[in-house]
Design a protein around this motif. Structure first.
Motif, short mmCIF file in Angstrom:
data_model
loop_
_atom_site.label_atom_id
_atom_site.label_comp_id
_atom_site.label_asym_id
_atom_site.label_seq_id
_atom_site.Cartn_x
_atom_site.Cartn_y
_atom_site.Cartn_z
N PHE A 207 0.84 -1.19 0.00
CA PHE A 207 0.00 0.00 0.00
C PHE A 207 0.88 1.25 0.00
CE2 PHE A 207 -2.25 -3.45 1.99
CZ PHE A 207 -3.53 -3.38 1.46
N PRO A 208 0.45 2.32 -0.68
CA PRO A 208 1.23 3.56 -0.65
C PRO A 208 1.15 4.21 0.73
CG PRO A 208 -0.86 3.91 -1.76
CD PRO A 208 -0.76 2.43 -1.49
N ASP A 209 2.22 4.91 1.11
CA ASP A 209 2.27 5.58 2.41
C ASP A 209 3.14 6.83 2.27
OD1 ASP A 209 1.81 5.88 5.23
OD2 ASP A 209 3.84 5.14 5.57
N GLY A 210 2.54 7.89 1.73
CA GLY A 210 3.32 9.09 1.45
C GLY A 210 4.40 8.78 0.43
N ASP A 211 5.65 9.09 0.75
CA ASP A 211 6.77 8.76 -0.12
C ASP A 211 7.27 7.33 0.10
OD1 ASP A 211 6.74 11.29 -1.23
OD2 ASP A 211 8.18 12.09 0.22
N GLY A 212 6.74 6.66 1.10
CA GLY A 212 7.11 5.29 1.39
C GLY A 212 5.99 4.33 1.02
N TRP A 213 5.98 3.17 1.67
CA TRP A 213 4.98 2.15 1.37
C TRP A 213 4.89 1.19 2.55
CZ3 TRP A 213 9.71 2.70 -0.72
CH2 TRP A 213 10.63 1.67 -0.52
N ILE A 214 3.87 0.34 2.51
CA ILE A 214 3.60 -0.63 3.56
C ILE A 214 3.40 -2.00 2.93
CG2 ILE A 214 1.86 -1.37 5.27
CD1 ILE A 214 1.34 1.64 5.76
N TYR A 215 3.99 -3.04 3.54
CA TYR A 215 3.71 -4.42 3.14
C TYR A 215 2.96 -5.09 4.27
CZ TYR A 215 4.26 -9.31 1.76
OH TYR A 215 4.00 -10.62 1.42
N VAL A 216 1.80 -5.67 3.94
CA VAL A 216 0.95 -6.38 4.90
C VAL A 216 1.08 -7.88 4.66
CG1 VAL A 216 -1.47 -6.88 5.44
CG2 VAL A 216 -0.69 -4.52 5.29
N SER A 217 1.09 -8.66 5.74
CA SER A 217 1.22 -10.12 5.65
C SER A 217 0.27 -10.79 6.62
CB SER A 217 2.67 -10.54 5.96
OG SER A 217 2.78 -11.94 6.09
N ASN A 218 -0.41 -11.83 6.14
CA ASN A 218 -1.27 -12.66 6.98
C ASN A 218 -0.45 -13.73 7.71
OD1 ASN A 218 -3.75 -11.53 6.53
ND2 ASN A 218 -4.44 -13.05 5.04
N SER A 219 -1.07 -14.32 8.75
CA SER A 219 -0.47 -15.45 9.45
C SER A 219 -1.48 -16.59 9.48
CB SER A 219 -0.09 -15.06 10.89
OG SER A 219 0.29 -16.20 11.63
N GLU A 220 -1.07 -17.76 8.96
CA GLU A 220 -1.98 -18.91 8.94
C GLU A 220 -1.76 -19.79 10.15
OE1 GLU A 220 -3.49 -22.66 6.26
OE2 GLU A 220 -1.54 -21.79 5.88
N LEU A 221 -1.78 -19.20 11.31
CA LEU A 221 -1.70 -19.97 12.54
C LEU A 221 -3.10 -20.21 13.10
CD1 LEU A 221 1.27 -18.44 14.57
CD2 LEU A 221 1.17 -20.69 13.50
N PRO A 222 -3.36 -21.38 13.68
CA PRO A 222 -4.62 -21.57 14.40
C PRO A 222 -4.62 -20.74 15.67
CG PRO A 222 -3.20 -23.48 14.67
CD PRO A 222 -2.53 -22.59 13.68
N LEU A 223 -5.74 -20.12 15.95
CA LEU A 223 -5.98 -19.33 17.17
C LEU A 223 -5.18 -18.04 17.24
CD1 LEU A 223 -6.06 -22.22 19.80
CD2 LEU A 223 -7.98 -21.22 18.56
N LEU A 224 -3.98 -18.02 16.69
CA LEU A 224 -3.10 -16.85 16.82
C LEU A 224 -2.74 -16.26 15.46
CD1 LEU A 224 -0.67 -18.29 19.51
CD2 LEU A 224 -2.54 -16.68 19.89
N GLY A 225 -3.66 -16.31 14.52
CA GLY A 225 -3.38 -15.85 13.17
C GLY A 225 -3.29 -14.34 13.05
N GLY A 226 -4.22 -13.75 12.30
CA GLY A 226 -4.25 -12.31 12.15
C GLY A 226 -3.33 -11.82 11.05
N ALA A 227 -2.93 -10.55 11.15
CA ALA A 227 -2.10 -9.93 10.11
C ALA A 227 -1.26 -8.83 10.74
CB ALA A 227 -2.98 -9.37 8.99
N ALA A 228 -0.13 -8.54 10.08
CA ALA A 228 0.78 -7.49 10.54
C ALA A 228 1.29 -6.71 9.35
CB ALA A 228 1.95 -8.08 11.34
N ALA A 229 1.86 -5.54 9.62
CA ALA A 229 2.32 -4.64 8.57
C ALA A 229 3.73 -4.15 8.87
CB ALA A 229 1.38 -3.45 8.44
N ILE A 230 4.51 -3.92 7.81
CA ILE A 230 5.82 -3.29 7.90
C ILE A 230 5.76 -1.99 7.10
CG2 ILE A 230 8.29 -3.48 7.46
CD1 ILE A 230 7.98 -6.50 7.43
#
Length: 340
Positions: A64-87
């Motif tokens: 995703f665009p973020d001003g002059d930078g950008w963001i990479y989002v990643s999912n987690s395929e863990l049971p119970l503790l999955g979700g997603a995070a961003a850099i």
């Protein structure tokens, strides 16, 4: 170059000359790349990225665009503790921050980006949900239950027809599209399933407890374990895990073509090239001339699955993860003279 070229000009050919040249011997972190390209690991499961411990089982991703930078989002395929995070990356490519954007969910395998810069994280579990997440970390994630309760794999937005395509991780799974009442708001809408005739039929009870969505329309077309998907230039490309196939759905004609085998995930470059993660530890390119040629090989990660391929907004950086089992995972960045 048009992505539709891939759909309409005959079978793929292998063994052609890559537009990027031959893949060299492995360098840093086991990456084998063409001349002029370089790569690095930006995150390791269990290790800190900025102040965040990077998740295990990294899977679907997007930039995703973020001003002059950008963001990479990643999912987690863990049971119970999955979700997603961003850099979050600065303009020079250094890491500025890392943070969670979704918690309290499980088996978040794939997903998809929206044109309004949100991330759709899909749960693969029984009666899984789609969560709309804020990659910038300002707003809480919200479930979009009108998109159905089933083993969600991936989502791909078609802004031309204002629909979201959805894949289903069942051996007799279906290919769906969600038609929101208001484009840009996924709270309410109609869920439809592709039928063998090429027509779309409404799923009567998207959140039914007893009868799965794939069993509600008799004429629904079946696919062997729907997986990743990506929309570009009037075509939704999707993969099926059971038979390792890459498919192309022409949104104008409703024609479905099986393009090739041995593919896990897919994304598109600004040039019209498709970058496909293969069932082996490599990434190939499918050119608009329908040639499939090698681009990247990853050594030293036997049995790993390459997931979450995505280009930064400028088209000059490719991100993906290599995951093996439920614990080990590395997220890579590749830079170089990608075609525009």
């Amino acid at each position: 170059m048009s992505h539709k070229t891939l759909l309409r000009t005959g079978p793929l050919s292998r063994g052609g000359v890559s537009p990027y040249g031959p893949v060299r011997e492995p360098g840093t972190d086991g990456l084998s790349l063409p001349e002029g390209f370089g790569g690095r690991v930006v995150a390791r499961s269990g290790s800190k990225v900025a102040a965040l411990t990077w998740h295990a089982a990294p899977d679907g991703g997007a930039c995703f665009p973020d001003g002059d930078g950008w963001i990479y989002v990643s999912n987690s395929e863990l049971p119970l503790l999955g979700g997603a995070a961003a850099i979050r990356f600065r303009p020079d490519g250094s890491v500025a921050d890392a943070y969670r954007i979704l918690s309290g969910t499980e088996l978040n395998r794939a997903g998809g980006a929206t044109p309004w810069h949100t991330w759709l994280s899909c749960e693969l579990g029984h009666r899984g949900r789609v969560f709309e997440c804020d990659p910038y970390g300002a707003r809480a994630a919200r479930p979009r239950l009108a998109m159905g309760r089933f083993k969600h794999e991936a989502a791909a937005c078609d802004p031309d027809r204002q629909v979201v395509y959805l894949t289903e991780g069942e051996r007799d799974g279906c290919f769906y599209r969600f038609r929101p009442y208001d484009w840009g708001d996924l709270t309410e809408g109609t869920l439809e399933v592709l039928c063998s005739s090429g027509r779309w039929e409404q799923v009567p009870w998207p959140a039914a407890l007893l009868k799965g969505t794939r069993h509600q329309v008799r004429e629904a077309r079946r696919f062997d374990g729907g997986d990743a998907c990506h929309y570009a230039g009037g075509v939704c490309y999707f993969t099926t895990r059971g038979d390792g196939a890459l498919w192309a759905y022409d949104a104008q004609t409703s024609a479905v073509e099986r393009i090739c085998d041995g593919v896990r995930a897919v994304t598109a470059a600004p040039s019209g090239d498709l970058f496909v993660s293969m069932t082996t530890t490599r990434i190939d390119v499918i050119t608009p001339d329908r040639e499939i040629v090698p681009f990247l090989r990853l050594d030293g990660h036997p049995g790993a699955e390459l997931t979450g391929p995505a280009f930064a907004p400028g088209g000059d950086r490719l991100y993906f993860s290599a995951r093996r089992g439920a614990a080990e995972g590395h997220t890579f960045e590749v830079t170089g003279p990608f075609r525009r």
